[in-house]
Design a protein around this motif. Sequence first.
Motif, PDB file in Angstrom:
ATOM      1  N   ASN A 100       0.803  -1.230   0.000  1.00  0.00           N
ATOM      2  CA  ASN A 100       0.000   0.000   0.000  1.00  0.00           C
ATOM      3  C   ASN A 100       0.834   1.278   0.000  1.00  0.00           C
ATOM      4  OD1 ASN A 100      -2.493  -1.348   0.038  1.00  0.00           O
ATOM      5  ND2 ASN A 100      -2.412  -1.590   2.263  1.00  0.00           N
ATOM      6  N   HIS A 101       2.157   1.144   0.120  1.00  0.00           N
ATOM      7  CA  HIS A 101       3.003   2.336   0.219  1.00  0.00           C
ATOM      8  C   HIS A 101       4.142   2.335  -0.803  1.00  0.00           C
ATOM      9  CE1 HIS A 101       0.921   2.534   4.103  1.00  0.00           C
ATOM     10  NE2 HIS A 101       1.225   3.826   4.114  1.00  0.00           N
ATOM     11  N   GLY A 102       3.923   1.705  -1.946  1.00  0.00           N
ATOM     12  CA  GLY A 102       4.870   1.835  -3.051  1.00  0.00           C
ATOM     13  C   GLY A 102       6.090   0.952  -2.996  1.00  0.00           C
ATOM     14  N   PHE A 103       6.009  -0.187  -2.302  1.00  0.00           N
ATOM     15  CA  PHE A 103       7.178  -1.053  -2.187  1.00  0.00           C
ATOM     16  C   PHE A 103       7.168  -2.210  -3.181  1.00  0.00           C
ATOM     17  CE2 PHE A 103       7.613   1.378   1.580  1.00  0.00           C
ATOM     18  CZ  PHE A 103       8.958   1.347   1.902  1.00  0.00           C
ATOM     19  N   THR A 104       6.192  -2.261  -4.055  1.00  0.00           N
ATOM     20  CA  THR A 104       6.226  -3.242  -5.128  1.00  0.00           C
ATOM     21  C   THR A 104       6.841  -2.583  -6.357  1.00  0.00           C
ATOM     22  OG1 THR A 104       3.933  -2.650  -5.659  1.00  0.00           O
ATOM     23  CG2 THR A 104       4.295  -4.626  -4.346  1.00  0.00           C
ATOM     24  N   PRO A 105       7.615  -3.316  -7.167  1.00  0.00           N
ATOM     25  CA  PRO A 105       8.291  -2.710  -8.315  1.00  0.00           C
ATOM     26  C   PRO A 105       7.299  -2.102  -9.305  1.00  0.00           C
ATOM     27  CG  PRO A 105       9.190  -4.880  -7.834  1.00  0.00           C
ATOM     28  CD  PRO A 105       7.957  -4.733  -6.996  1.00  0.00           C
ATOM     29  N   ASP A 106       7.694  -0.986  -9.910  1.00  0.00           N
ATOM     30  CA  ASP A 106       6.870  -0.344 -10.931  1.00  0.00           C
ATOM     31  C   ASP A 106       7.079  -0.980 -12.302  1.00  0.00           C
ATOM     32  OD1 ASP A 106       5.825   1.835  -9.228  1.00  0.00           O
ATOM     33  OD2 ASP A 106       7.923   2.436  -9.154  1.00  0.00           O
ATOM     34  N   HIS A 107       8.286  -1.491 -12.543  1.00  0.00           N
ATOM     35  CA  HIS A 107       8.637  -2.063 -13.842  1.00  0.00           C
ATOM     36  C   HIS A 107       9.575  -3.240 -13.618  1.00  0.00           C
ATOM     37  CE1 HIS A 107       7.012   1.391 -16.096  1.00  0.00           C
ATOM     38  NE2 HIS A 107       7.608   2.169 -15.204  1.00  0.00           N
ATOM     39  N   ASP A 108       9.812  -3.985 -14.681  1.00  0.00           N
ATOM     40  CA  ASP A 108      10.902  -4.959 -14.710  1.00  0.00           C
ATOM     41  C   ASP A 108      11.873  -4.443 -15.764  1.00  0.00           C
ATOM     42  OD1 ASP A 108      12.583  -7.064 -14.488  1.00  0.00           O
ATOM     43  OD2 ASP A 108      11.226  -8.562 -15.336  1.00  0.00           O
ATOM     44  N   ARG A 109      12.637  -3.432 -15.403  1.00  0.00           N
ATOM     45  CA  ARG A 109      13.418  -2.693 -16.395  1.00  0.00           C
ATOM     46  C   ARG A 109      14.503  -3.531 -17.060  1.00  0.00           C
ATOM     47  NH1 ARG A 109      11.810   1.791 -13.235  1.00  0.00           N
ATOM     48  NH2 ARG A 109      11.147   3.510 -14.588  1.00  0.00           N
ATOM     49  N   ILE A 110      15.049  -4.505 -16.354  1.00  0.00           N
ATOM     50  CA  ILE A 110      16.147  -5.275 -16.938  1.00  0.00           C
ATOM     51  C   ILE A 110      15.694  -6.006 -18.191  1.00  0.00           C
ATOM     52  CG2 ILE A 110      15.810  -7.446 -15.693  1.00  0.00           C
ATOM     53  CD1 ILE A 110      19.166  -5.607 -16.224  1.00  0.00           C
ATOM     54  N   GLN A 111      14.385  -6.282 -18.313  1.00  0.00           N
ATOM     55  CA  GLN A 111      13.889  -6.977 -19.501  1.00  0.00           C
ATOM     56  C   GLN A 111      14.152  -6.185 -20.778  1.00  0.00           C
ATOM     57  OE1 GLN A 111      12.899 -10.063 -19.671  1.00  0.00           O
ATOM     58  NE2 GLN A 111      13.080 -10.310 -17.448  1.00  0.00           N
ATOM     59  N   HIS A 112      14.168  -4.856 -20.665  1.00  0.00           N
ATOM     60  CA  HIS A 112      14.404  -4.022 -21.832  1.00  0.00           C
ATOM     61  C   HIS A 112      15.851  -4.071 -22.298  1.00  0.00           C
ATOM     62  CE1 HIS A 112      10.397  -2.208 -21.797  1.00  0.00           C
ATOM     63  NE2 HIS A 112      10.501  -2.135 -20.499  1.00  0.00           N
ATOM     64  N   TRP A 113      16.697  -4.668 -21.498  1.00  0.00           N
ATOM     65  CA  TRP A 113      18.121  -4.719 -21.846  1.00  0.00           C
ATOM     66  C   TRP A 113      18.561  -6.118 -22.257  1.00  0.00           C
ATOM     67  CZ3 TRP A 113      20.998  -0.342 -22.231  1.00  0.00           C
ATOM     68  CH2 TRP A 113      20.435   0.818 -21.689  1.00  0.00           C
ATOM     69  N   ARG A 114      17.653  -7.061 -22.183  1.00  0.00           N
ATOM     70  CA  ARG A 114      18.032  -8.418 -22.598  1.00  0.00           C
ATOM     71  C   ARG A 114      18.105  -8.479 -24.114  1.00  0.00           C
ATOM     72  NH1 ARG A 114      18.121 -11.536 -18.173  1.00  0.00           N
ATOM     73  NH2 ARG A 114      16.766 -10.966 -16.441  1.00  0.00           N
ATOM     74  N   SER A 115      19.093  -9.198 -24.611  1.00  0.00           N
ATOM     75  CA  SER A 115      19.262  -9.289 -26.060  1.00  0.00           C
ATOM     76  C   SER A 115      18.071  -9.978 -26.694  1.00  0.00           C
ATOM     77  CB  SER A 115      20.557 -10.062 -26.373  1.00  0.00           C
ATOM     78  OG  SER A 115      21.663  -9.388 -25.819  1.00  0.00           O
TER      79      SER A 115
END
Length: 218
Positions: A203-218
């Motif tokens: 309830n206070h923003g401690f879950t990830p907003d994105h899985d950003r590393i996926q954008h960097w996988r080949s």
Amino acid sequence: MPPTNRPITVALVDDYDVVLVGVAHMLSPYRDRIVIAEIDTNEAVADVVDIALYDSFAQPESDRGEISVLVDNPRARRVVIYTWNFHPDLIDTALHKGAHGYLSKTLPARDLVTALEAVHAGETVVSEAPRTRSAPGLDWPGRGEGLTDREAEILALITQGKSNADVAALTFLSPNTVKSYIRAIYRKIDVASRTQAVLWGVNHGFTPDHDRIQHWRS
């Protein structure tokens, strides 16, 4: 030699928007030297950036694959780890995997910019082990409720479903140290159980907003 007549382009990599916005805000007075090329990753970075700055907040620091993903991607000319955790094994592994810098979150903004410029110029830069708290201007979930950056990171990992053993392994802290942090967290957020702490975190923003590393996988 890298060009010196333009700002360095930096892609920030972390799954929590509030963390990255804090870093971007801290660097904003230096826009003539540093340009933030990525925060919101609804679309992946299409162009090459000079540096991918991997913020370690609630990230799998002990998962060597995360660093390799960034190092192996041709869109990042150089990779720098940005962290408060200076366990020697983490530093050695990051450099062995090809990271070009290992920088402390205690660095004032001007020193962080100087270190990034040195990395851009071809140096490998490793900060001294931190002895103070995070640099002014950084942000993290729960800061307004009085959680320190390290307490917030541990609560974020718990909210992600990690066990105490998982948290200890990911942060290179001892199990007893993790327990001490958890007791302090419970006091500050006024909960009495892990289930209550997880619900508070959700309830206070401690879950990830994105899985950003996926954008960097080949």
